[in-house]
Design a protein around this motif. Structure first.
Motif, PDB file in Angstrom:
ATOM      1  N   VAL A  58     119.104 121.565  51.028  1.00 43.28           N
ATOM      2  CA  VAL A  58     119.354 122.741  51.863  1.00 43.28           C
ATOM      3  C   VAL A  58     118.786 122.528  53.269  1.00 43.28           C
ATOM      4  N   GLY A  59     117.594 121.917  53.319  1.00 41.54           N
ATOM      5  CA  GLY A  59     116.974 121.658  54.625  1.00 41.54           C
ATOM      6  C   GLY A  59     117.787 120.681  55.460  1.00 41.54           C
ATOM      7  N   VAL A  60     118.274 119.600  54.797  1.00 41.64           N
ATOM      8  CA  VAL A  60     119.084 118.612  55.525  1.00 41.64           C
ATOM      9  C   VAL A  60     120.381 119.252  56.025  1.00 41.64           C
ATOM     10  N   ARG A  72     120.940 122.399  56.696  1.00 43.71           N
ATOM     11  CA  ARG A  72     120.630 123.298  57.799  1.00 43.71           C
ATOM     12  C   ARG A  72     120.294 122.518  59.073  1.00 43.71           C
ATOM     13  N   GLN A  73     119.587 121.371  58.873  1.00 42.30           N
ATOM     14  CA  GLN A  73     119.258 120.541  60.033  1.00 42.30           C
ATOM     15  C   GLN A  73     120.536 120.018  60.708  1.00 42.30           C
ATOM     16  N   TYR A  98     116.702 120.229  45.636  1.00 41.42           N
ATOM     17  CA  TYR A  98     117.619 121.273  46.105  1.00 41.42           C
ATOM     18  C   TYR A  98     117.197 121.805  47.474  1.00 41.42           C
ATOM     19  N   LEU A  99     115.904 122.094  47.592  1.00 44.08           N
ATOM     20  CA  LEU A  99     115.410 122.602  48.874  1.00 44.08           C
ATOM     21  C   LEU A  99     115.536 121.552  49.970  1.00 44.08           C
ATOM     22  N   GLY A 100     115.308 120.260  49.569  1.00 47.24           N
ATOM     23  CA  GLY A 100     115.483 119.191  50.556  1.00 47.24           C
ATOM     24  C   GLY A 100     116.925 119.106  51.041  1.00 47.24           C
TER      25      GLY A 100
END
Length: 291
Positions: free
Chosen positions: A203-205, A207-208, A199-201
């Motif tokens: 979210v990071g992608v 946002r990236q 999930y955090l990955g």
């Protein structure tokens, strides 16, 4: 002089009581201290009884209700009653055998009504029953039963081994349950950690990509305003070519021994740009049709 003292007097030690007879018949009890006896009147010291507490250990072998042979080690503490010392002296020839016989009788009447586990739990009840019976019987003979202690209960060796094996098996079963619960918790926590990481990955992608999009939009707008005569399309082509060469550079600087075959040339860069633009245009057209 010594002979006269021996004939006419005697000393009773402390914690003892003497039995005095006259012409072979009980006359009186002699308390501790020095006493005169008249041998000419037929008086003599028949014997001395100790009033101290005596201990008798009795080992009884019997069977429980669930057919387990056990040995009981019982300790009986008793003493002579001073006021009834004559009964203790004359009534019983061997008081230890009498006590032992009653202990056998009472114990073998109570224990067969109990299981082995109940016997361990209620050994005090067995001792209490033996005490009540002995007090009632031995009190008539001048003896007082002070305490009865059930010192030890010893089952047969095979029964003890079986009990130990049962206990070990139960503990192993309990350990297996705890181990399974621990493994279950570990797997659940691991799955939760993996889900949270994904999930955090994501979210990071996201946002990236959002940051890249915002950066590209800002660069296009700035470049269009500062350089006159340029369109957004030309600026986008320039940025894509720059990113393309940056990607080639990163692949070349990678420390991993990986070979990547890609078509390279200005025409291929233009084709990539056209494919991206076509994809964006098709997406926009699809949205308009839906609306």
């Amino acid at each position: 002089m010594g002979n006269s003292v021996c004939l006419f007097g005697g000393c009773i030690p402390q914690s003892n009581v003497g039995v005095v007879e006259q012409w072979g018949r009980f006359q009186r009890l002699a308390q501790p201290g020095f006493h005169f006896f008249n041998p000419f009147a037929g008086e003599c010291l028949a014997g001395v009884l100790s009033t101290r507490i005596s201990s008798l250990d009795v080992r009884i072998e019997t069977k429980t209700k669930d057919n387990v042979f056990v040995q009981l080690l019982c300790s009986i503490q008793y003493r002579v009653i001073k006021e009834n010392a004559d009964d203790a002296f004359y009534e019983l020839q061997n008081p230890k055998e009498q006590i032992q016989a009653y202990v056998f009788d009472v114990t073998r009447a109570i224990v067969p009504r109990m299981n082995l586990d109940e016997l361990f739990e209620q050994k005090g009840e067995v001792a209490k029953a033996v005490l009540e019976e002995l007090e009632k019987v031995m009190g008539e003979y001048g003896y007082n039963i002070e305490h009865i202690l059930m010192v030890d209960i010893i089952p047969d060796d095979s029964v003890r081994r079986a009990m130990n094996e049962i206990n070990a098996a139960q503990r192993m079963q309990l350990a297996s349950v705890y181990k399974g619960e621990a493994e279950k918790i570990l797997l659940v926590k691991k799955a939760e950690a993996e889900a949270e990481a994904k999930y955090l990955g994501g979210v990071g992608v996201a946002r990236q990509r959002q940051a890249i999009t915002d950066g590209l939009r800002e660069n296009i707008l700035n470049f269009s305003h500062k350089v006159e005569g340029t369109s957004a399309k030309e600026v986008m082509d320039l940025i894509m070519i720059t990113q393309y060469f940056d990607t080639i550079k990163d692949l070349g600087n990678s420390s991993k021994n990986t070979t990547v075959f890609i078509p390279h040339g200005p025409g291929h860069v233009r084709d990539i740009g056209e494919q991206i633009r076509n994809g964006l245009m098709e997406s926009a057209s699809a949205q308009l049709n839906v609306e």
